[in-house]
Structure formats: structure tokens, C-alpha cells
Design a protein around this motif. Structure first.
Motif, PDB file in Angstrom:
ATOM      1  N   TYR A  47       0.839  -1.210   0.000  1.00  0.00           N
ATOM      2  CA  TYR A  47       0.000   0.000   0.000  1.00  0.00           C
ATOM      3  C   TYR A  47       0.871   1.257   0.000  1.00  0.00           C
ATOM      4  O   TYR A  47       0.653   2.199  -0.768  1.00  0.00           O
ATOM      5  CB  TYR A  47      -0.919  -0.013   1.226  1.00  0.00           C
ATOM      6  CG  TYR A  47      -1.849   1.178   1.319  1.00  0.00           C
ATOM      7  CD1 TYR A  47      -3.095   1.148   0.690  1.00  0.00           C
ATOM      8  CD2 TYR A  47      -1.497   2.317   2.035  1.00  0.00           C
ATOM      9  CE1 TYR A  47      -3.954   2.230   0.768  1.00  0.00           C
ATOM     10  CE2 TYR A  47      -2.342   3.403   2.113  1.00  0.00           C
ATOM     11  CZ  TYR A  47      -3.577   3.358   1.480  1.00  0.00           C
ATOM     12  OH  TYR A  47      -4.433   4.430   1.550  1.00  0.00           O
ATOM     13  N   THR A  48       1.909   1.256   0.868  1.00  0.00           N
ATOM     14  CA  THR A  48       2.803   2.418   0.958  1.00  0.00           C
ATOM     15  C   THR A  48       3.546   2.632  -0.352  1.00  0.00           C
ATOM     16  O   THR A  48       3.728   3.767  -0.819  1.00  0.00           O
ATOM     17  CB  THR A  48       3.821   2.202   2.095  1.00  0.00           C
ATOM     18  OG1 THR A  48       3.111   2.005   3.324  1.00  0.00           O
ATOM     19  CG2 THR A  48       4.748   3.389   2.241  1.00  0.00           C
ATOM     20  N   HIS A  49       3.956   1.539  -0.987  1.00  0.00           N
ATOM     21  CA  HIS A  49       4.693   1.632  -2.243  1.00  0.00           C
ATOM     22  C   HIS A  49       3.809   2.167  -3.374  1.00  0.00           C
ATOM     23  O   HIS A  49       4.207   3.073  -4.120  1.00  0.00           O
ATOM     24  CB  HIS A  49       5.241   0.254  -2.610  1.00  0.00           C
ATOM     25  CG  HIS A  49       6.076   0.257  -3.856  1.00  0.00           C
ATOM     26  ND1 HIS A  49       7.260   0.956  -3.981  1.00  0.00           N
ATOM     27  CD2 HIS A  49       5.885  -0.365  -5.059  1.00  0.00           C
ATOM     28  CE1 HIS A  49       7.752   0.778  -5.191  1.00  0.00           C
ATOM     29  NE2 HIS A  49       6.939  -0.029  -5.862  1.00  0.00           N
ATOM     30  N   VAL A  50       2.595   1.612  -3.488  1.00  0.00           N
ATOM     31  CA  VAL A  50       1.695   2.052  -4.556  1.00  0.00           C
ATOM     32  C   VAL A  50       1.253   3.496  -4.325  1.00  0.00           C
ATOM     33  O   VAL A  50       1.033   4.263  -5.269  1.00  0.00           O
ATOM     34  CB  VAL A  50       0.477   1.107  -4.651  1.00  0.00           C
ATOM     35  CG1 VAL A  50      -0.538   1.632  -5.661  1.00  0.00           C
ATOM     36  CG2 VAL A  50       0.920  -0.296  -5.036  1.00  0.00           C
ATOM     37  N   LYS A  51       1.139   3.902  -3.048  1.00  0.00           N
ATOM     38  CA  LYS A  51       0.737   5.275  -2.717  1.00  0.00           C
ATOM     39  C   LYS A  51       1.749   6.289  -3.244  1.00  0.00           C
ATOM     40  O   LYS A  51       1.400   7.420  -3.606  1.00  0.00           O
ATOM     41  CB  LYS A  51       0.593   5.404  -1.202  1.00  0.00           C
ATOM     42  CG  LYS A  51       0.012   6.745  -0.751  1.00  0.00           C
ATOM     43  CD  LYS A  51      -0.176   6.749   0.763  1.00  0.00           C
ATOM     44  CE  LYS A  51      -0.783   8.067   1.211  1.00  0.00           C
ATOM     45  NZ  LYS A  51      -0.984   8.097   2.686  1.00  0.00           N
ATOM     46  N   SER A  52       3.025   5.843  -3.342  1.00  0.00           N
ATOM     47  CA  SER A  52       4.060   6.759  -3.829  1.00  0.00           C
ATOM     48  C   SER A  52       3.876   7.067  -5.320  1.00  0.00           C
ATOM     49  O   SER A  52       4.475   7.998  -5.847  1.00  0.00           O
ATOM     50  CB  SER A  52       5.450   6.155  -3.584  1.00  0.00           C
ATOM     51  OG  SER A  52       5.642   4.992  -4.382  1.00  0.00           O
TER      52      SER A  52
END
Length: 210
Positions: A47-52
Motif C-alpha cells: 500500500y505504501t509503495h503504490v501510494k508513492s
């Protein structure tokens, strides 16, 4: 439709993205289905990676089709499905062990069949056998005839000769071939000793494996 976070967690345990090796619309589709950060570690990482990539979501390649696989199950059903997945995951080692044992058993069976079909080498020996008469008046022709009359499975009589031992007495020296598993030389000597009219004693002078 609710998002099956347990299924997504299991999926992301061995993958970086929902589909393929780079962010795609499948990731965007699933990302939008999460209202807040999940407690699942793999989902949180993803989730954190895709949010970037949030500013690039619209331009990411692919379609949302792959993401649909993680929607549609209710929370209880998802939990039940997760239990099934866990059973499969924990059972995989047992299945692999069983398969390995099966392959091993097949190899052992094949080896045993091959070993059984292989002609067995018959161990044989060449023996120099000596028979002593009572005296110089013993009929050596009769002595040899008596000795050769002995028949045993695995016994083959060979050449012979008379060897002087002194005082005009000669002993019979005869060659024979025996199959080691079938012929007992002790038994042979006992049979020879039964011709007591001619035989004083017998001896194994030499023995060599073929």
C-alpha cells in the motif's frame, strides 16, 4: 463489494504487485478499495509503495481485471477462505514429503527389479584332491573308479594322476571343480572315506577360486 485483505496478504507474501513486476491498473484498483492502512504487513508494504505512485495512477499500464480477484467476499467468508489457504500452505510440506517418498520408493523398487534380473555370478573353486590307499597292494584303478562314482550337484571331476609317496605306494591326485554354495568338501571327504576297502585317508592339497 468488500476487499478480501487476507487473500491479498497471502498473494503479496511472494509478490511485489497485484499483477506482473511493475505497478499497474490492477494495483490502482485494489489500492482504491482500501480506506486506510491495513494491519497486514505485506499489504501495508504494498500500500505504501503504490501510494508513492498516486500522481501517476492514471498513466499506469494494464487493466483492473486482475484486481477484481480480491473483491466480492464478505469478511467471514474471507476469513474462512484464509483458513483454507493456511491449511494448504502448512500441508504443502507434507505433500512434498509424500511425493519425495513415493519417488524414492519407485526408484528402490526399480533397482530391486533390475538387481533381481541381473544374472547371479556363481562362485566356483578348483580343488586338488588327494586320496591315499592302504598299501602298495591296493587296486588304484578301483580306488579312482570309486572316487569318481561320487555325484553331487555342482561337482565336476577332472584330470588325475598317481603320485609316488614311498615304499612303492602311490596316492591318487585328482582335480575337481565345485560350486561353492552347493558342494561341501567335508561331505565329499566323508563320502570318499566310505570306500574303506581302498581308502586310508583323503586331503585337500590345494584350492583356488575361479
Amino acid at each position: 463489494m468488500s476487499l478480501d485483505l487476507a487473500k491479498l496478504e497471502a498473494h503479496l507474501a511472494t509478490r511485489s504487485y497485484v499483477e506482473g513486476y511493475t505497478p499497474s491498473q490492477a494495483d490502482v484498483h485494489v489500492f482504491k478499495g482500501i480506506n486506510e492502512a491495513s494491519l497486514y504487513p505485506n499489504v501495508t508494504r504494498w500500500y505504501t509503495h503504490v501510494k508513492s505512485y498516486v500522481s501517476e495512477h492514471a498513466s499506469l499500464p494494464g487493466s483492473s481485471t486482475a484486481g477484481e480477484a480480491f473483491f466480492g467476499a464478505s469478511a467471514p467468508a474471507a476469513a474462512e477462505g484464509d483458513d483454507d489457504d493456511e491449511v494448504d500452505l502448512f500441508g504443502s510440506d507434507d505433500e512434498e514429503d509424500a511425493e519425495a517418498e513415493r519417488v524414492k520408493a519407485e526408484r528402490v523398487a526399480a533397482y530391486n527389479v533390475k538387481k533381481a534380473a541381473k544374472p547371479k555370478t556363481i562362485a566356483k573353486s578348483v580343488v586338488t584332491f588327494e586320496v591315499k590307499p592302504w598299501d602298495d597292494e591296493t587296486d588304484m584303478a578301483k580306488l579312482e573308479e570309486s572316487v569318481r562314482s561320487i555325484e553331487m550337484p555342482g561337482l565336476v571331476w577332472g584330470a588325475s594322476k598317481l603320485v609316488p609317496i614311498g615304499y612303492g605306494i602311490k596316492k591318487l591326485q585328482i582335480t575337481l571343480v565345485v560350486e561353492d554354495e552347493l558342494v561341501s568338501l567335508d561331505d565329499l571327504q566323508e563320502k570318499v572315506a566310505e570306500f574303506e576297502d581302498y581308502v586310508q585317508s583323503s586331503d585337500i592339497a590345494a584350492m583356488q577360486k575361479l
